[in-house]
Design a protein around this motif. Structure first.
Motif, PDB file in Angstrom:
ATOM      1  N   GLY A  74      -1.079   0.817  21.438  1.00 38.44           N
ATOM      2  CA  GLY A  74      -1.774   1.359  22.595  1.00 38.44           C
ATOM      3  C   GLY A  74      -2.881   2.328  22.255  1.00 38.44           C
ATOM      4  N   ALA A  75      -2.990   2.727  20.998  1.00 38.45           N
ATOM      5  CA  ALA A  75      -4.005   3.707  20.607  1.00 38.45           C
ATOM      6  C   ALA A  75      -5.403   3.105  20.697  1.00 38.45           C
ATOM      7  N   LYS A  76      -6.383   3.935  21.017  1.00 42.57           N
ATOM      8  CA  LYS A  76      -7.765   3.454  21.170  1.00 42.57           C
ATOM      9  C   LYS A  76      -8.289   2.852  19.874  1.00 42.57           C
ATOM     10  N   GLN A  77      -8.003   3.505  18.731  1.00 41.54           N
ATOM     11  CA  GLN A  77      -8.537   2.973  17.477  1.00 41.54           C
ATOM     12  C   GLN A  77      -7.869   1.655  17.108  1.00 41.54           C
ATOM     13  N   THR A  78      -6.600   1.458  17.509  1.00 43.54           N
ATOM     14  CA  THR A  78      -5.938   0.177  17.267  1.00 43.54           C
ATOM     15  C   THR A  78      -6.603  -0.917  18.074  1.00 43.54           C
ATOM     16  N   ARG A  79      -6.890  -0.623  19.344  1.00 42.07           N
ATOM     17  CA  ARG A  79      -7.547  -1.626  20.194  1.00 42.07           C
ATOM     18  C   ARG A  79      -8.937  -1.953  19.662  1.00 42.07           C
ATOM     19  N   ALA A  80      -9.636  -0.947  19.142  1.00 47.24           N
ATOM     20  CA  ALA A  80     -10.979  -1.189  18.586  1.00 47.24           C
ATOM     21  C   ALA A  80     -10.893  -2.107  17.369  1.00 47.24           C
ATOM     22  N   VAL A  81      -9.916  -1.879  16.503  1.00 52.80           N
ATOM     23  CA  VAL A  81      -9.755  -2.700  15.302  1.00 52.80           C
ATOM     24  C   VAL A  81      -9.461  -4.148  15.679  1.00 52.80           C
ATOM     25  N   LYS A  82      -8.648  -4.354  16.694  1.00 53.14           N
ATOM     26  CA  LYS A  82      -8.227  -5.708  17.048  1.00 53.14           C
ATOM     27  C   LYS A  82      -9.317  -6.503  17.772  1.00 53.14           C
ATOM     28  N   THR A  98     -16.509   1.749   6.742  1.00 55.62           N
ATOM     29  CA  THR A  98     -16.550   2.681   7.869  1.00 55.62           C
ATOM     30  C   THR A  98     -15.168   3.273   8.075  1.00 55.62           C
ATOM     31  N   SER A  99     -15.073   4.238   8.977  1.00 55.20           N
ATOM     32  CA  SER A  99     -13.785   4.870   9.271  1.00 55.20           C
ATOM     33  C   SER A  99     -13.243   4.334  10.590  1.00 55.20           C
ATOM     34  N   TYR A 100     -11.962   4.554  10.813  1.00 55.16           N
ATOM     35  CA  TYR A 100     -11.356   4.119  12.076  1.00 55.16           C
ATOM     36  C   TYR A 100     -12.032   4.809  13.257  1.00 55.16           C
ATOM     37  N   GLY A 101     -12.326   6.103  13.106  1.00 56.06           N
ATOM     38  CA  GLY A 101     -12.978   6.829  14.189  1.00 56.06           C
ATOM     39  C   GLY A 101     -14.365   6.311  14.485  1.00 56.06           C
ATOM     40  N   THR A 102     -15.131   6.011  13.435  1.00 54.86           N
ATOM     41  CA  THR A 102     -16.491   5.492  13.627  1.00 54.86           C
ATOM     42  C   THR A 102     -16.456   4.127  14.299  1.00 54.86           C
ATOM     43  N   LEU A 145     -14.870  -3.002   5.635  1.00 55.82           N
ATOM     44  CA  LEU A 145     -13.693  -2.255   5.195  1.00 55.82           C
ATOM     45  C   LEU A 145     -13.549  -1.035   6.096  1.00 55.82           C
ATOM     46  N   VAL A 146     -12.387  -0.885   6.724  1.00 51.30           N
ATOM     47  CA  VAL A 146     -12.111   0.246   7.608  1.00 51.30           C
ATOM     48  C   VAL A 146     -11.067   1.131   6.944  1.00 51.30           C
ATOM     49  N   VAL A 147     -11.374   2.412   6.792  1.00 53.53           N
ATOM     50  CA  VAL A 147     -10.497   3.326   6.063  1.00 53.53           C
ATOM     51  C   VAL A 147     -10.404   4.649   6.819  1.00 53.53           C
ATOM     52  N   ILE A 190       0.618  -4.609  13.114  1.00 54.03           N
ATOM     53  CA  ILE A 190      -0.205  -5.025  11.966  1.00 54.03           C
ATOM     54  C   ILE A 190      -0.433  -6.530  12.010  1.00 54.03           C
ATOM     55  N   PHE A 191       0.628  -7.302  12.324  1.00 51.09           N
ATOM     56  CA  PHE A 191       0.481  -8.754  12.362  1.00 51.09           C
ATOM     57  C   PHE A 191      -0.318  -9.210  13.576  1.00 51.09           C
ATOM     58  N   ASP A 192      -0.343  -8.421  14.620  1.00 49.79           N
ATOM     59  CA  ASP A 192      -1.184  -8.765  15.768  1.00 49.79           C
ATOM     60  C   ASP A 192      -2.655  -8.692  15.384  1.00 49.79           C
ATOM     61  N   PHE A 193      -2.972  -7.887  14.386  1.00 52.06           N
ATOM     62  CA  PHE A 193      -4.330  -7.865  13.828  1.00 52.06           C
ATOM     63  C   PHE A 193      -4.528  -9.016  12.849  1.00 52.06           C
ATOM     64  N   LEU A 194      -3.553  -9.236  11.951  1.00 55.17           N
ATOM     65  CA  LEU A 194      -3.709 -10.227  10.880  1.00 55.17           C
ATOM     66  C   LEU A 194      -3.665 -11.656  11.398  1.00 55.17           C
ATOM     67  N   ASN A 195      -2.611 -11.979  12.128  1.00 52.78           N
ATOM     68  CA  ASN A 195      -2.388 -13.351  12.620  1.00 52.78           C
ATOM     69  C   ASN A 195      -1.932 -13.274  14.069  1.00 52.78           C
ATOM     70  N   PRO A 196      -2.868 -13.050  14.990  1.00 50.74           N
ATOM     71  CA  PRO A 196      -2.491 -12.872  16.397  1.00 50.74           C
ATOM     72  C   PRO A 196      -1.652 -14.037  16.914  1.00 50.74           C
ATOM     73  N   GLY A 197      -0.563 -13.705  17.586  1.00 52.16           N
ATOM     74  CA  GLY A 197       0.304 -14.718  18.167  1.00 52.16           C
ATOM     75  C   GLY A 197       1.459 -15.129  17.285  1.00 52.16           C
ATOM     76  N   LEU A 198       1.386 -14.873  15.985  1.00 56.09           N
ATOM     77  CA  LEU A 198       2.457 -15.312  15.082  1.00 56.09           C
ATOM     78  C   LEU A 198       3.794 -14.699  15.479  1.00 56.09           C
ATOM     79  N   LEU A 199       3.793 -13.433  15.854  1.00 54.54           N
ATOM     80  CA  LEU A 199       5.027 -12.761  16.267  1.00 54.54           C
ATOM     81  C   LEU A 199       5.133 -12.652  17.784  1.00 54.54           C
ATOM     82  N   GLY A 200       4.410 -13.526  18.484  1.00 55.68           N
ATOM     83  CA  GLY A 200       4.457 -13.496  19.939  1.00 55.68           C
ATOM     84  C   GLY A 200       3.734 -12.289  20.513  1.00 55.68           C
ATOM     85  N   SER A 201       3.913 -12.074  21.802  1.00 49.49           N
ATOM     86  CA  SER A 201       3.337 -10.890  22.435  1.00 49.49           C
ATOM     87  C   SER A 201       4.222  -9.682  22.121  1.00 49.49           C
ATOM     88  N   ALA A 202       3.709  -8.499  22.419  1.00 54.15           N
ATOM     89  CA  ALA A 202       4.494  -7.284  22.174  1.00 54.15           C
ATOM     90  C   ALA A 202       5.796  -7.318  22.962  1.00 54.15           C
TER      91      ALA A 202
END
Length: 582
Positions: free
Chosen positions: A229-237, A198-202, A146-148, A262-274
Motif C-alpha cells: 500500500g505504500a506510495k513508493q511500492t505503487r510507483a515501482v509497480k 535512481t532512488s525510490y523517493g525520486t 536501477l532503483v536503490v 516482491i513477486f507482484d513486482f517480479l511476476n504479477p499474478g503468479l501468487l494471485g491477488s493480495a
C-alpha cells in the motif's frame, strides 16, 4: 472410500481448466500454480485444498526450462568477458547465468544471496552481457533502470566505475542532476546510456520515469516494497520493463505477505491477488496447525511445500556458510558504505570550511600544520555526529547520516543473530555508539578504549568470544586495533576512517584471522561530498598518484604540506552529494 461431493468439485474444477485451456488458453501464472500444486485463487477447490491423488505435470519444453531455473548451474554459460574488471567466483558466474536465463524468458528473478556474497557484481556482469547483446540487435528499450535507497547511490556508482567502466551510467537524483531535468527525461535523452540509477523517493516523485520503456528494471534492497500500500511500492509497480530483478537478502522479513509484494513486482499474478494470497496463506497456516509441527525431515509434506515449489524457480539464495558456495572459507569482503550528512552536519561543515579559509591567511610554518590537523579532526568529528564536535552530549539519531546507516546494518546483523566489531578513532564516541547499538540489539555489548586496564581487556575479549548474549564490541582503533583475537565477530564496521589503510587492515584482522570460521564482511563508512570521500579516493588511487599525496608503504595521507587552494578543494563540501534526498 470416495467422497462424492469433493470428487464432484474436483471434476468441475478440471472441466473449468480444460475449457479455459481449449479457448483462450491458460495464463503463465495459472499454469505454474497448477504444476506446483499451489491452490491460489481459482486453482483451488472450494475448501482451498487440492486432492493428493491428482497431479498436473509440465510438458517437455516447460519441464526442461523449469529444471534449468531450479538448477542454475545447468543454465547456458554467460560470460561478460574482459569488459568486467574482476574475476567472478563460480557461484557468482552461476548467478549471472541464471539471471540471464530468466531475462531471456522475460521472467522476474529474485537474487536473494546472503549479505556479502556479491549481488552487486552479478548484476553488473549481467548488464555487460546485455550491452554486448544490444550491440548486435538494437532495441528501443536500450537503457536499464536501477532503483536503490538514496544512501546506496554512491555505492553503486563506485562499483560500476570500478568493475564495468564501459557501462555508461546516469544518476537520476537531485544530488547529481537538477530535479527539472529528471522530470523531463525521455528516451531521446537516454541515447547511449546503459544504466540509469535512481532512488525510490525520486521514482515516486517523477512518474515519467515509470512511464518510460526500460530494457531491465532492478530493485536493490527490494524489501523496501514489502508494503503493497505504500506510495513508493505503487510507483515501482508501474514500471514498464521487459525484465525485472529484485535484490534482497531478506525476501521474507516478517510475513509471507512480504514475499507476495516482491513477486507482484517480479511476476504479477503468479501468487494471485493480495486477497487471494492472504486467504491461501491463512489456509496453509490452518493446515499446519491441524497437522502439528512438521519435523525437519518431513519438509516435503509440509502444507507450504507447494508454495515453495511455485516460487523456487524465481529465487536464488546462497549463504556465506555454505562451503559448496565458497570452498575456501573464511573469506573477507570489504565494502564502502556511503552516508549522507544531516542538515545539522552540513551547516557545521560549511561553517568550518569558511573558518579554515579565513585562518589559513593568518598562519604559516608549524602553526599552519597544526591548524590543518585540527580542522581535519573537526571535519571527521562533524561527519560522525554534530554532538561529537559540539560536545553537547545530545547524540540524536536524526542528526547523523552515519547513525542512520549504522542502524540499517546493525538491524540486519541482529536479525541474523551474528556479532559485530565497531571501530572508531575517537574514545569519546565509544560510549554513545555502544548505547545506540544496545537499543538495536536489545542488550549491551562491550567497550574497549585506551583507558581500559590491560587486565580487564582479557576479560572483555573472553566475554565477547564466549558469551552469545554479547552481540557487539565497540573499540577505539588505537587501543583495540592490534593484539586481540575477536573471531566471534563476522562483521566489522569502521565508523570513521584512519587515513592509513594498513592501520584499518590491522584492525579488521581482529576478526579476520586464524580461527575464524565464518566469512567476514567489512563496512567502511564514508560521508559523500566531504573530505572523507576525497581522501578515500586518494588512498584508492595511491599508485596512480605516484606518491604526490601519500607517503610510506602504509599509504598514510600527508595533507599538511598541501597548498591552500588544494587543501580547500579537498575539504570543500559538495552540498548536493552530501544532502541527497531519500
Amino acid at each position: 472410500e470416495v467422497d462424492r461431493e469433493r470428487l464432484s468439485r474436483t471434476l468441475d474444477q478440471f472441466k473449468a481448466i480444460e475449457s479455459r485451456a481449449a479457448n483462450e488458453g491458460l495464463s503463465f501464472a495459472e499454469a505454474m500454480r497448477l504444476v506446483a500444486g499451489a491452490g491460489i485463487g481459482s486453482d483451488a477447490g472450494s475448501d482451498g485444498r487440492t486432492v493428493d491423488w491428482s497431479e498436473t505435470v509440465a510438458g517437455p519444453w516447460l519441464a526442461e526450462t523449469l529444471a534449468k531455473l531450479r538448477r542454475p548451474d545447468a543454465a547456458a554459460q554467460t560470460n561478460p568477458g574482459a569488459a568486467l574488471k574482476a574475476t567472478l567466483r563460480p557461484y557468482q558466474q552461476t548467478g549471472v547465468q541464471w539471471l540471464h536465463l530468466l531475462d531471456k524468458l522475460r521472467l522476474g528473478a529474485c537474487l536473494a544471496d546472503d549479505m556479502g556474497l556479491g549481488k552487486t557484481i552479478q548484476v553488473i556482469a549481467l548488464l555487460l552481457v546485455l550491452k554486448r547483446e544490444r550491440a548486435g540487435a538494437p532495441n528501443e528499450r536500450s537503457a536499464c533502470l536501477l532503483v536503490v535507497p538514496a544512501s546506496l547511490l554512491g555505492n553503486w556508482a563506485a562499483e560500476v566505475a570500478r568493475f564495468a567502466p564501459d557501462l555508461r551510467i546516469m544518476i537520476a537524483h537531485p544530488s547529481e542532476m537538477p530535479s527539472e531535468e529528471i522530470k523531463t527525461l525521455n528516451a531521446r535523452g537516454l541515447a547511449g546510456i546503459d544504466l540509469v540509477v535512481t532512488s525510490y523517493g525520486t521514482l515516486q516523485r517523477n512518474p515519467s520515469l515509470a512511464r518510460m520503456k526500460w530494457r531491465l528494471a532492478v530493485l536493490d534492497e527490494a524489501q523496501t516494497i514489502k508494503n503493497p500500500g505504500a506510495k513508493q511500492t505503487r510507483a515501482v509497480k508501474q514500471l514498464d520493463a521487459q525484465s525485472r530483478i529484485a535484490l534482497t537478502g531478506t525476501p521474507i522479513e516478517n510475513r509471507l505477505g512480504d514475499l507476495w509484494s516482491i513477486f507482484d513486482f517480479l511476476n504479477p499474478g503468479l501468487l494471485g491477488s493480495a486477497k487471494q494470497f492472504g486467504a491461501f496463506t491463512k489456509r496453509l497456516a490452518a493446515q499446519q496447525a491441524e497437522a502439528g509441527s512438521t519435523p525437519a525431515a518431513d519438509k516435503a509434506i509440509s502444507p507450504y511445500a507447494p508454495l515453495r515449489e511455485l516460487v523456487r524457480p524465481y529465487i536464488l539464495r546462497r549463504m556465506k556458510t555454505d562451503k559448496s558456495i565458497i570452498a575456501d572459507l573464511p573469506d573477507k569482503t570489504e565494502v564502502k558504505t556511503y552516508c549522507q550528512l544531516s542538515r545539522a552536519q552540513a551547516a557545521l561543515y560549511s561553517q568550518s570550511v569558511e573558518a579554515l579559509t579565513e585562518q589559513l591567511e593568518k598562519v604559516d610554518g608549524m602553526q599552519r600544520r597544526g591548524l590543518v590537523l585540527a580542522f581535519l579532526m573537526r571535519f571527521k568529528q562533524i561527519c560522525n555526529h554534530p554532538s561529537q564536535w559540539l560536545g553537547d552530549g545530545a547524540w540524536n539519531e536524526h542528526d547523523s547520516g552515519k547513525l542512520a546507516r549504522l542502524r540499517e546494518i546493525a538491524e540486519e546483523i541482529a536479525a541474523r543473530q551474528e556479532k559485530m566489531l565497531l571501530f572508531t578513532q575517537f574514545k569519546e564516541t565509544t560510549a554513545p555508539l555502544a548505547a545506540f547499538l544496545a537499543q538495536i540489539f536489545g542488550r549491551a555489548g562491550v567497550v574497549l578504549t585506551g583507558e581500559t586496564a590491560v587486565a580487564k581487556r582479557k576479560a572483555l575479549v573472553r566475554r565477547f568470544q564466549e558469551d552469545d548474549d554479547v552481540p557487539f564490541f565497540v573499540l577505539s582503533v588505537k587501543a583495540g586495533g592490534s593484539g586481540l583475537n575477536l573471531t566471534a565477530a563476522s562483521h566489522v564496521v569502521h565508523f570513521d576512517r584512519w587515513w592509513n589503510p594498513a592501520v584499518e587492515a590491522q584492525a579488521t584482522d581482529r576478526a579476520f584471522r586464524i580461527g575464524q570460521k565464518r566469512n567476514v564482511l567489512v563496512h567502511k563508512f564514508v560521508c559523500r561530498g566531504t573530505v572523507e570521500e576525497r581522501i578515500d579516493q586518494m588512498i584508492e588511487d595511491k599508485k596512480q598518484l605516484a606518491g604526490a599525496f601519500l607517503e610510506g608503504g602504509g599509504g598514510e595521507v600527508n595533507l599538511t604540506e598541501m597548498k591552500d587552494a588544494e587543501l580547500l578543494r579537498l575539504v570543500s563540501l559538495d552540498l548536493d552529494a552530501a544532502l541527497a534526498e531519500a
